[in-house]
Enzyme design. Structure first.
Site, PDB file in Angstrom:
ATOM      1  N   HIS A 117       0.819  -1.220   0.000  1.00  0.00           N
ATOM      2  CA  HIS A 117       0.000   0.000   0.000  1.00  0.00           C
ATOM      3  C   HIS A 117       0.852   1.268   0.000  1.00  0.00           C
ATOM      4  CE1 HIS A 117      -3.619   2.163   0.066  1.00  0.00           C
ATOM      5  NE2 HIS A 117      -4.367   1.307   0.755  1.00  0.00           N
ATOM      6  N   ARG A 118       2.131   1.123   0.313  1.00  0.00           N
ATOM      7  CA  ARG A 118       2.993   2.313   0.264  1.00  0.00           C
ATOM      8  C   ARG A 118       3.134   2.799  -1.181  1.00  0.00           C
ATOM      9  NH1 ARG A 118       8.258  -0.119   2.992  1.00  0.00           N
ATOM     10  NH2 ARG A 118       7.601  -1.748   1.548  1.00  0.00           N
TER      11      ARG A 118
END
Lengths: 474, 381
Positions: free
Chosen positions: A447-448
């Site tokens: 998700h980064r």
């Protein structure tokens, strides 16, 4: 009622498998009408009916093995056609077809000769002249069935060409299945059959992936060990009676654990799933198998998925990237090349070798690369170089019959796709419930790097190809 | 070799009737087709069609368990009818096991031919009646027989001049296939026939496949080129063209009969079906291969020619279909009605007179067979 027993259609055959029935109970048949296709150790053979009348019983189901001289079909030579209501569907006894999309070839339904049975032909006294003479009642009717055989004499030139083409079409699937067969010498097939081992399940280590006698024996040995161990497992310790069995974590297990921990606790995972109607993919794969260009090359739905992932990654390039911590802060490295990782269960444990520059390969080259990768992995010969610098991975859990799962990212990558099993399921098409080949695609993303909408778009793109592989042509 | 022989060899592939049904003029061979009128053409088509229908019925009988084996000939009808119709009744034929069409031209009964394949006879017909030898199951074994027979004709006709030989002499046709062409016996037979100028026509039906072995594995050159090595003329003919086969075989028989020695004919054809009913060609050859040969079917081109030249009408084909079905029904009926000789009968056929060892073996066999008495009826359906 006249019973027709399975004849020996080869030279000294003892049995045959029912490939497909061409008639049902209640049908009217004529002399020489093709009523069943059987598969012997030598060939696929169509049997013409020796009697005219109404079919009253089929003595075996498709997939069953029938011994020579055992009843095959019963025909009422004076019968009236009946409606087939209340007739039970033939029960599928053997070879229940569940396509899986592993790199292993699919089940060889109706293909691949059965090994010669060890059954000795029963001693039978020779038919006496009177028994033979009793037959011509059927023979008399032969004249009445002018159109008995597919070929008739006055056939037009064109007609013959078409008939040959039909014949050729009929044979194509047999050829395709033949090309797909696991390689093994006949005595090894025989050994597997005698041991009750499905040779398709055995990992071949011979030349070109050929299954050897040792492979079959070791597969059987493992199976027996597991089976033997099961009843004594509970309450009996392995080492000196200790009920907890300790084993040192080392090798691939250790590396896998380290990588998974690093990945799971450094990259915040987000997983999403999508159900896909992969029927067109199944059709496409079937067509590729028949194509001359793919002769001798294993083709599976995984090939289509691999292409789909490459195609979708080009449209959503953020998924083909890595998160890199540097002294001057974190960087995102987006890759303009695809080293496509394929998670593989190997004798050494789970490995994720990758296909270098997979984006440059056409369908055929990719199929070969996938086969090579699988073969190398299975033989336990995957090199560290094969596993380096992957950019995005696929885990093919469908091979194991699993619908889906939340995969953990291969360290250094930001996307992984899990490919579930493909099964026939009820599916709504235009308001109607119809059976379709359905699979579930799962994806995990870092998700980064990959936000929710981007991961969703990527997965939707992959799914769209699985639903319509023709889009790859764009 | 004579000039005529060299001319024959230099012709290349002889074709009179193209796959499209066009008749081509041929300087050398037209002279051998002078008598071919509409009746004969219709007859050739009828021969080929009936042979094919017989082949289908026999295949069906095998699939129904009524024959142990069948050897289909589909695709090779023209090579067989054309060559068979070129022979005289007094000529002697040595077939392989696939010459059902040649058998028809020699008036051998189709029904009788099934005795062998039904496993109730070692032969099935009397070769002396039609000068059509028994089928030979062992590859190429018939080749030395043919050369020997030809050499014997020379002895019988010793002192005859060329004219008398041409008018009254006999000749031999030895049939073989591309597979048999590489058997040692074929070589020996050709050597002997040439050394002794035996009147033998070696007729090869090159159907491209020796069971699963393609012709290009069998030989690097066309077989016709081998003729020169033995010193005989070689003719390569379109084996699916009944007129070309007829003309070439007539030329070859004339050459052999008149005492000029043997001839090799390579008839280029294609086995459209399986090698035998125990064979599955999908395991070794591509469907494209079969498709490429389908338009060259011998029946198609003659049918086209007959129709375009208004030699036949629809009634001809309808009648032929009816006749074919009637013939097939009769063959089926006859085959099933053949009495099955007891195995004990085989012991009588070993020696002409009683023999102690055979008597002993017969006694043992009868005792052995009696041991199955309690199971009697098992095999009857």
């Amino acid at each position: 009622m006249t019973v027709f027993n399975l004849p020996d259609v080869g030279e000294g055959l003892t049995e045959a498998d029912i490939a497909s029935w061409k008639v049902s109970v209640g049908d009217t048949v004529e002399v020489n009408q093709i009523f069943v296709e059987i598969e012997t150790a030598k060939s696929l053979v169509e049997l013409p009916c020796p009697f005219a009348g109404v079919v009253t019983e089929l003595h075996a189901s498709e997939g069953d093995t029938v011994l020579v001289d055992q009843p095959l079909i019963t025909i009422d030579e004076e019968g009236e056609p009946v409606l087939p209501t209340g007739v039970p569907e033939p029960v599928q006894v053997a070879n229940t077809e569940t396509p899986n999309h592993s790199e292993e070839p699919g089940p060889l339904v109706g293909s691949g000769p059965a090994a010669d049975s060890a059954v000795r032909r029963a001693r039978t006294s020779r038919p006496t002249p009177s028994a033979v003479a009793a037959r011509p009642s059927a023979a008399n009717k032969a004249g009445a069935s002018a159109a008995g055989l597919a070929d008739t004499i006055s056939r037009r030139a064109q007609g013959l060409g078409q008939a040959v083409a039909r014949e050729v079409d009929r044979r194509k699937p047999a050829m395709a299945n033949f090309m797909d067969r696991v390689l093994a010498k006949p005595p090894v097939r025989r050994l597997a059959k005698d041991l009750g081992v499905d040779i398709n399940e055995v990992i071949g280590t011979g030349v070109q992936g050929e299954v050897t006698r040792e492979d079959v024996n070791s597969y059987q040995g493992q199976r027996e060990a597991e089976r033997d161990a099961a009843p004594t497992y509970w309450g009996h310790g392995a080492q000196g009676g200790a009920l907890i069995e300790r084993s040192q974590v080392r090798g691939v297990r250790k590396a896998t654990a380290k990588a998974m921990v690093a990945s799971a606790f450094s990259a915040p995972h987000v997983s999403i799933f999508v159900d896909v109607d992969a029927s067109r993919t199944m059709e496409y794969v079937a067509r590729l198998k028949k194509s001359r260009d793919f002769e001798g090359i294993k083709v599976s739905p995984l090939l289509v998925l691999a292409r789909a992932v490459i195609w979708a990654a080009a449209r959503n390039p953020s998924v083909n990237a890595s998160w890199v911590e540097t002294e001057s802060g974190a960087e995102i490295h987006q890759k303009h090349f695809m080293n496509l990782g394929i998670a593989a269960a190997t004798p050494r444990g789970l490995l994720v070798p990758n296909i270098k520059n997979a984006h440059t390969l056409n369908m055929r080259e990719l199929a070969i690369a996938l086969n090579d990768l699988a073969m190398t992995a299975r033989a336990g010969k995957t090199s560290p170089e094969d596993m380096r610098e992957g950019t995005l991975s696929i885990t093919n859990i469908g091979v194991l019959g699993i619908d889906t799962g939340t995969p953990i990212l291969n360290p250094g990558e930001v996307a992984i796709v899990a490919f579930g099993t493909i099964k026939q399921k009820p599916w709504v098409v235009d308001g109607e419930v119809v059976p379709r080949w359905i699979t579930t695609l799962g994806g995990s993303f870092d998700h980064r790097v990959v936000d929710g909408d981007l991961s969703a778009r990527f997965m939707a793109d992959v799914a769209s190809i699985m639903e319509e592989p023709a889009l790859l042509l764009d | 070799m004579s000039r005529a022989a060299n001319e024959a060899t230099d012709q290349g592939l002889v074709q009179i009737l193209t796959p499209e049904g066009q008749r081509l003029p041929n300087q050398m061979y037209d002279a051998y087709l002078g008598d071919v009128d509409d009746d004969m053409l219709r007859g050739f088509y009828r021969d080929m069609a009936l042979t094919r229908r017989f082949d289908q019925e026999a295949t069906a009988l095998q699939r129904q368990g009524q024959l142990c084996l069948w050897v289909p000939l589909r695709g090779q009808e023209a090579a067989q009818i054309g060559s068979g119709r070129a022979t005289r009744p007094s000529d002697y034929i040595f077939p392989t096991y696939r010459e059902h069409g040649v058998a028809l031209t020699r008036n051998v009964s189709f029904s009788e031919m099934l005795r062998l394949f039904r496993g109730i006879s070692g032969g099935g017909w009397d070769p002396r009646e039609n000068n059509f030898h028994m089928y030979t199951m062992v590859l190429a074994a018939q080749m030395p027989h043919a050369s020997g027979y030809g050499m014997a004709i020379n002895l019988d006709q010793h002192g005859w001049d060329e004219a008398k030989r041409a008018a009254e002499g006999d000749a031999v046709v030895a049939y073989f296939g591309d597979g048999s062409s590489t058997e040692g016996e074929t070589h020996e037979a050709m050597v002997f026939a040439n050394s002794f100028n035996a009147p033998v026509v070696f007729f090869c039906q090159n159907n491209q496949w020796a069971i699963s072995v393609p012709f290009d594995v069998q030989s690097k050159v066309d077989l016709v080129h081998r003729a020169a090595g033995y010193g005989m003329p070689g003719i390569q003919v379109d084996g699916n063209d009944v007129l070309a086969v007829l003309a070439a075989t007539r030329w070859a028989l004339e050459h052999a009969r008149s005492g000029k020695g043997p001839v090799l004919i390579e008839a280029m054809t294609y086995r459209l079906g399986a090698h035998t009913t125990a064979d599955d060609p999908t395991k070794y050859r591509m469907s494209e291969d079969e498709l490429a040969w389908a338009p060259k079917d011998p029946l198609i081109r003659l049918e086209t020619y007959l129709r375009e030249n208004k030699i036949v009408d629809e009634a001809f084909f309808a009648q032929l279909a009816t006749d074919g079905d009637e013939m097939a029904a009769k063959v089926r009926k006859d085959a099933m009605a053949f009495p099955v000789p007891p195995l004990a009968k085989s012991f009588e056929q070993v020696y002409a007179e009683a023999h102690p060892l055979i008597q002993e073996e017969l006694a043992w066999h009868l005792e052995y067979e009696a041991g199955f008495a309690d199971e009697s009826g098992v095999g009857e359906k």
